[in-house]
Enzyme design. Structure first.
Site, PDB file in Angstrom:
ATOM      1  N   ASP A 179       1.023  -1.272   0.216  1.00 30.63           N
ATOM      2  CA  ASP A 179       0.000   0.199   0.002  1.00 30.63           C
ATOM      3  C   ASP A 179       0.808   1.306  -0.021  1.00 30.63           C
ATOM      4  O   ASP A 179       1.685   1.358   0.839  1.00 30.63           O
ATOM      5  CB  ASP A 179      -0.697  -0.021   1.111  1.00 30.63           C
ATOM      6  CG  ASP A 179      -2.015   0.876   1.210  1.00 30.63           C
ATOM      7  OD1 ASP A 179      -2.881   1.078   0.476  1.00 30.63           O
ATOM      8  OD2 ASP A 179      -2.025   1.980   2.109  1.00 30.63           O
ATOM      9  N   GLU A 209      14.443 -15.199  -0.150  1.00 31.73           N
ATOM     10  CA  GLU A 209      15.138 -16.329   1.208  1.00 31.73           C
ATOM     11  C   GLU A 209      13.925 -17.521   1.084  1.00 31.73           C
ATOM     12  O   GLU A 209      14.134 -18.726   1.460  1.00 31.73           O
ATOM     13  CB  GLU A 209      15.015 -15.789   2.417  1.00 31.73           C
ATOM     14  CG  GLU A 209      16.455 -14.874   2.840  1.00 31.73           C
ATOM     15  CD  GLU A 209      16.250 -14.304   4.125  1.00 31.73           C
ATOM     16  OE1 GLU A 209      15.451 -14.781   5.176  1.00 31.73           O
ATOM     17  OE2 GLU A 209      16.874 -13.616   4.286  1.00 31.73           O
TER      18      GLU A 209
HETATM   19  C1  NOJ Z   1      -4.330   2.981  -0.840  1.00 23.34           C
HETATM   20  C2  NOJ Z   1      -5.804   2.093  -0.636  1.00 23.34           C
HETATM   21  O1  NOJ Z   1      -5.962   1.540  -1.699  1.00 23.34           O
HETATM   22  C3  NOJ Z   1      -6.744   3.172  -0.078  1.00 23.34           C
HETATM   23  O2  NOJ Z   1      -7.972   2.171  -0.250  1.00 23.34           O
HETATM   24  C4  NOJ Z   1      -6.470   3.720   1.066  1.00 23.34           C
HETATM   25  O3  NOJ Z   1      -7.400   4.447   1.452  1.00 23.34           O
HETATM   26  C5  NOJ Z   1      -4.873   4.290   0.918  1.00 23.34           C
HETATM   27  N1  NOJ Z   1      -3.977   3.563   0.246  1.00 23.34           N
HETATM   28  C6  NOJ Z   1      -4.382   4.704   2.298  1.00 23.34           C
HETATM   29  O4  NOJ Z   1      -3.762   3.374   2.820  1.00 23.34           O
END
Ligand code: NOJ
Length: 561
Positions: free
Chosen positions: A225, A274
């Site tokens: 993310d 790994e």
């Molecule tokens: C991207 C995620 O896909 C989204 O849903 C989220 O709100 C933001 N990152 C923050 O984590």
């Protein structure tokens, strides 16, 4: 828990003669949004048990892997992208034993499991952040986040001009333990999502440990993310020009796509390597250009990075051709697969985006012309699945689901809806629980309703309603994934051949295969390239004996040549 719970994936070995270099290179990966996929315990909220029970459906669909959006312990300020404990499952989704059972069952069905990793920020309920607040200024825990004194005579102004992606300032002021106004902390997203300070060694150590925890659990990879956000420019400089955070565009932002992030991924790659069984990571990295995206998938970094430039391209032949060419060219030097995606839990579903004229953007609440949107969405999917590389599908797109564009405000949950004016907050529209059956409580999603209201008639889109109907979108996806497996060349390689085509039409392919795409609203006559394998709409190929086929409006056809 560190012992190895689930066996590593034991599907095809990539070293076996004739096999691909890595399973991910041309994998089709299905995104499950756990809240909205299947509710196993009838509380109106999807859960891991629900996912587990539906794994045979996913195996039958023909995907190679499943990516699960976050299911970790979380106060759910941003639907789980605010993690309070990276090693625990939120009770609303189940337990670690449920996760273990899910991973085992998936592997038994030859499905790999990718979990979401959220390293840019934690929840404000994370133990480190709670202690940092409790202990007050001077607490060493504060160094693991970005705490700063405010500007102005009394520190009443935020430390810089950055804005949160959800609207409003990217800083929130704290209150000291004695009740006095204190320092500010940085949150690129909601205030409940404080950004980690990745210059602090404890942060890097903790995430290496979290990676190992889930790898030991048997997962096959991670979706990272905000992969472009971990490292901030030294000194946290102002942006100027209003501080508005932009995801795409050519601007270089002091909080995104800083070169320092790549050191993190080089370290992670050594950990992934790994482990047996080809574990991978896919970056969610919104970068100014596809060339910058390619940096995330250099041979010693991550394996895939979503191509958001492609996701944002309108249904127009020249634009599509350009983004495909540029993307393939950018990935070739680093030897990584292009990673195509049309929908996910953050954008309006492509069946709705394409229902409006070009330019509506990836977050629209316009319902548009649904028939048109679906016709184009089916054609767009067949184009995507004909391209070299990997492709991600978002749950429900195989049912041709539109966004729910008329959710009442009181039902909305997306944090951006509740933040400053001008924010879209439209992400709830693509998160409505999916329909499994024609009738029944929440159309087979579960027995206890659904956390976002499903529209009347949702059951007409259900798996039950579409199964066995050769014209349905579900059967189109099933057939496409079958053909893709039978013709492994479809996702292979790093290039396509372009052939002459009338305006608004794309003809592309590789030896033995052609894909013809009519993006216009009128039928176009093309020279019949070969034997039709699959079409996104009705065609009368081969019936005329003059060697031509009429390609209907907004239709893609695959051909064996
Ligand atoms: C991207 C995620 O896909 C989204 O849903 C989220 O709100 C933001 N990152 C923050 O984590």
């Amino acid at each position: 828990m560190t012992q190895h719970l689930a066996a590593p994936f034991s599907g095809t070995s990539d070293d076996a003669p004739g096999h691909r270099r890595g399973w991910w290179q041309d994998a089709v990966i299905y995104q499950v949004y756990p809240r909205s996929f299947a509710d196993g315990n009838g509380d109106g909220m999807g859960d891991l048990d629900g996912v587990r029970r539906r794994l045979p459906y996913l195996a039958g669909l023909g995907v190679d892997a499943v990516w699960l959006s976050p299911f970790y312990a979380s106060p759910q300020a941003d639907a789980g992208y605010d993690v309070a404990d990276y090693r625990a499952i939120d009770p609303m989704f189940g337990t670690l034993l449920d996760a273990d059972a899910l991973i085992r069952d998936a592997h038994a069905l030859n499905l790999r499991i990718i979990v979401d990793l959220v390293p840019n920020h934690s929840s404000a309920e994370h133990e480190w952040f709670k202690r940092a607040l409790r202990e007050g200024p001077g607490s060493p825990l504060r160094e693991r986040y970005h705490f700063r004194p405010g500007k102005g005579p009394d520190g009443e102004l935020p430390p810089n001009d950055w804005e949160s992606i959800f609207g409003g300032p990217a800083w929130t002021r704290t209150t000291d333990p004695d009740g006095a106004p204190g320092d500010w902390y940085l949150h690129l997203f909601a205030p409940e999502q404080p950004d980690f300070n990745w210059d602090h060694p404890a942060v890097a150590d903790e995430f290496r440990s979290i990676l190992r925890f889930w790898l030991d659990m048997g997962v096959d990879g991670f979706r990272v993310d905000v992969a472009h956000g971990l490292v901030k420019a030294a000194g946290l400089p102002d942006i100027g020009a209003g501080g508005q955070l932009r995801l795409l565009g050519n601007d270089v932002m002091p909080f995104f796509d800083q070169d320092g992030v790549h050191e993190v991924y080089r370290q992670w790659r050594t950990i992934l390597d790994e482990y047996p069984g080809d574990r991978i990571a896919v970056a969610e990295a919104w970068t100014p250009t596809v060339e910058r995206t390619a940096n995330y998938v250099r041979p010693d970094e991550l394996h895939q990075a979503f191509n958001f430039q492609y996701l944002g391209t309108s249904w127009q032949a020249p634009a599509l051709r350009e983004v495909i060419e540029v993307s393939l060219a950018a990935m070739r030097p680093v030897g990584a697969p292009a990673t195509w995606v049309l929908s996910n839990h953050d954008v309006t579903r492509h069946a709705t985006r394409f229902a409006s004229p070009p330019g509506v953007g990836t977050q629209t609440r316009q319902a548009g012309d649904r028939t048109l949107g679906l016709r184009r969405a089916r054609a767009a999917t067949l184009l995507m699945l004909a391209l070299p590389g990997s492709a991600y599908l978002y749950q429900g797109e195989e049912l041709g689901l539109p966004d729910v564009t008329d959710l009442p405000d009181e039902a909305r949950q997306d944090p951006s809806f509740f933040r400053a004016d001008g924010q879209d907050g439209y992400r709830d529209g693509c998160r409505v629980p999916i329909p499994w059956t024609r009738e029944g409580s929440s159309y087979g999603f579960g027995t206890g309703g659904s956390w976002l209201p499903q529209p009347a008639g949702w059951g007409a889109h259900s798996v039950e309603a579409q199964t066995g109907d050769p014209d349905s979108t579900l059967e189109l996806y099933r057939a496409a994934l079958t053909v893709r497996k039978e013709h492994p060349g479809l996702g292979a390689g790093t290039a396509v051949e372009w052939y002459d085509a009338p305006e608004g039409v794309l003809v592309l392919g590789r030896p033995g295969f052609r894909c013809t795409v009519n993006t216009t609203d009128t039928p176009v006559r093309i020279a019949t390239p070969g034997r039709p394998l699959l079409a996104s709409g009705p065609i009368a190929a081969g019936e005329a004996d003059d060697g031509h086929t009429e390609l209907p409006a907004d239709t893609t056809v695959w051909w064996a040549v």
